[in-house]
Design an enzyme around this catalytic site. Structure first.
Site, PDB file in Angstrom:
ATOM      1  N   ARG A 256    -102.409  66.030  68.734  1.00 21.05           N
ATOM      2  CA  ARG A 256    -103.830  66.350  68.952  1.00 21.05           C
ATOM      3  C   ARG A 256    -104.627  65.046  69.029  1.00 21.05           C
ATOM      4  NH1 ARG A 256    -106.320  68.575  63.921  1.00 21.05           N
ATOM      5  NH2 ARG A 256    -107.402  66.593  63.928  1.00 21.05           N
ATOM      6  N   HIS A 260    -109.981  68.311  65.477  1.00 19.54           N
ATOM      7  CA  HIS A 260    -109.515  69.711  65.509  1.00 19.54           C
ATOM      8  C   HIS A 260    -110.470  70.558  66.350  1.00 19.54           C
ATOM      9  CE1 HIS A 260    -108.216  73.667  64.195  1.00 19.54           C
ATOM     10  NE2 HIS A 260    -109.425  73.904  63.755  1.00 19.54           N
ATOM     11  N   TYR A 269    -109.572  61.481  57.922  1.00 19.73           N
ATOM     12  CA  TYR A 269    -108.264  61.714  57.289  1.00 19.73           C
ATOM     13  C   TYR A 269    -107.085  61.199  58.126  1.00 19.73           C
ATOM     14  CZ  TYR A 269    -108.635  65.759  60.434  1.00 19.73           C
ATOM     15  OH  TYR A 269    -108.819  66.549  61.533  1.00 19.73           O
TER      16      TYR A 269
END
Ligand SMILES: [Mg+2]
Length: 368
Positions: A256, A260, A269
């Site tokens: 990815r 998200h 993160y």
């Protein structure tokens, strides 16, 4: 700590990250097919970019980008036959557009407009995006059970992310596919992150594909950034399913490259160096490299493609922005085929409230 984007033994791949052919291309995959795949992936990437921009400028709601995963959706869409049924999750834009969902409808869905789900043509038999995690897999198993009991030679493609494989719904659905030998192909988009949870914390298994062993169906891992590998795996699995040979779990390993969704900030993160490395495996770039190197794509063709795609995306955005508002009760009206008594009561309360507000403002509720 993440699943290798390189070619590893056992992972199906035809065109590697450098644009080299790893093994003879499967039947039906020729230059025209590769050009068409490339063009579609470029279309989807531009649509995706524009959708993020619309959200960032307050013209659309939360949007889940598919940046870096265009080969998965494109390979699936090209492998499906018209009478198959797609049960998508929220990152399947590339497949949906191949099935006939318009770019405007993709934008409408993420703009909160139910008309974005009124699919026509081939897509009319498909399901809308599932936003709840994994629940669509049990719906898909139900459809596959209906196909089997009716004796039709059709199959279902149901997609989910890596995070969904930790959900009971997904295991239960796959278990049913195994025990009843249902015509269902489950494709897991392993983009390595479930929002902020890395794949390594989702499961103790070495791969997601091997979960097929536990339910007695076929399972394989493919290079999810190689559109040929995804296409070949899905096409083969669908043919088996239609022949009554049961289901398949395909793990498409990708990454990815985006957040998200637009409501997420992955820099909080995720290591920037990891993302930077993942760009080396870009599915669009590798296909472009292959086409260039083999003399089947010129800078002039690239420019023409980008101009055509820009026009197509701009027209979709314009249509989306200029569409008259949907009816205010649409978000209630489409929950079920027929509205239930509680929904009818909610709708009546909403319409009374809107009429009252409009009267207080000295206008009417039409077009609000
Ligand atoms: Mg994921």
């Amino acid at each position: 700590m993440f699943d290798s984007l390189d070619q590893v033994p056992g992972k199906l791949g035809f065109i590697d990250a450098q644009g080299n052919t790893r093994q003879p291309l499967p039947a039906g995959v020729d230059v025209a097919w590769l050009q068409a795949s490339y063009q579609h992936m470029v279309r989807i990437r531009q649509l995706d970019k524009k959708a993020v921009a619309l959200q960032r400028t307050g013209q659309m709601h939360t949007y889940p980008p598919c940046l870096g995963q265009e080969a998965i959706g494109t390979g699936i869409g090209l492998a499906m036959q018209d009478d198959d049924i797609l049960v998508p999750y929220y990152r399947d834009q590339a497949t949906q557009v191949l099935r006939g969902v318009t770019m405007q409808q993709v934008l409408q869905v993420w703009g909160g407009d139910e008309r974005g789900n009124l699919f026509t043509g081939v897509a009319a038999r498909d399901f809308p995006n599932s936003v709840p995690i994994g629940t669509q897999m049990s719906h898909a198993a139900g459809i596959a059970a209906a196909m089997k009991s009716r004796g039709v030679r059709q199959a279902v493609v149901a997609n989910c992310g890596d995070g969904a494989t930790s959900r009971g719904d997904v295991y239960e659905a796959l278990n049913l596919v195994g025990v009843w030998q249902l015509p269902m192909v489950a494709v897991v988009n392993n983009n390595q992150w479930a929002i902020s949870v890395p794949r390594s914390l989702q499961t103790g298994t070495r791969t997601l594909a091997e979960k097929a062993l536990a339910v007695g169906i076929e399972g394989l891992q493919v290079d999810g950034n190689d559109v040929v590998a995804v296409f070949h795996a899905v096409r083969t699995a669908l043919a088996r399913a239609r022949r009554g040979k049961g289901g398949t779990l395909i793990e498409a390993v990708s990454y990815r490259l985006s957040d998200h969704t637009t409501a997420d900030d992955a820099t909080r993160y995720r290591d920037a160096a990891e993302v930077s490395r993942a760009w080396d495996y870009d599915p669009v770039k590798r296909l472009q490299t292959w086409l260039h190197a083999s003399g089947h794509w010129t800078p002039a063709q690239e420019q023409a493609l980008l101009a055509t795609v820009k026009k197509e995306v701009d027209e979709a955005v314009s249509a989306y922005l200029n569409e008259p508002p949907q009816a205010p009760d649409d978000f209630i009206a489409y929950v079920f085929a027929e509205m239930t008594p509680p929904l009818l009561a909610q709708r009546d309360r909403l319409l009374i409230r809107l009429a009252r507000d409009a009267a207080a403002q000295g206008g009417d509720s039409h077009g609000q």
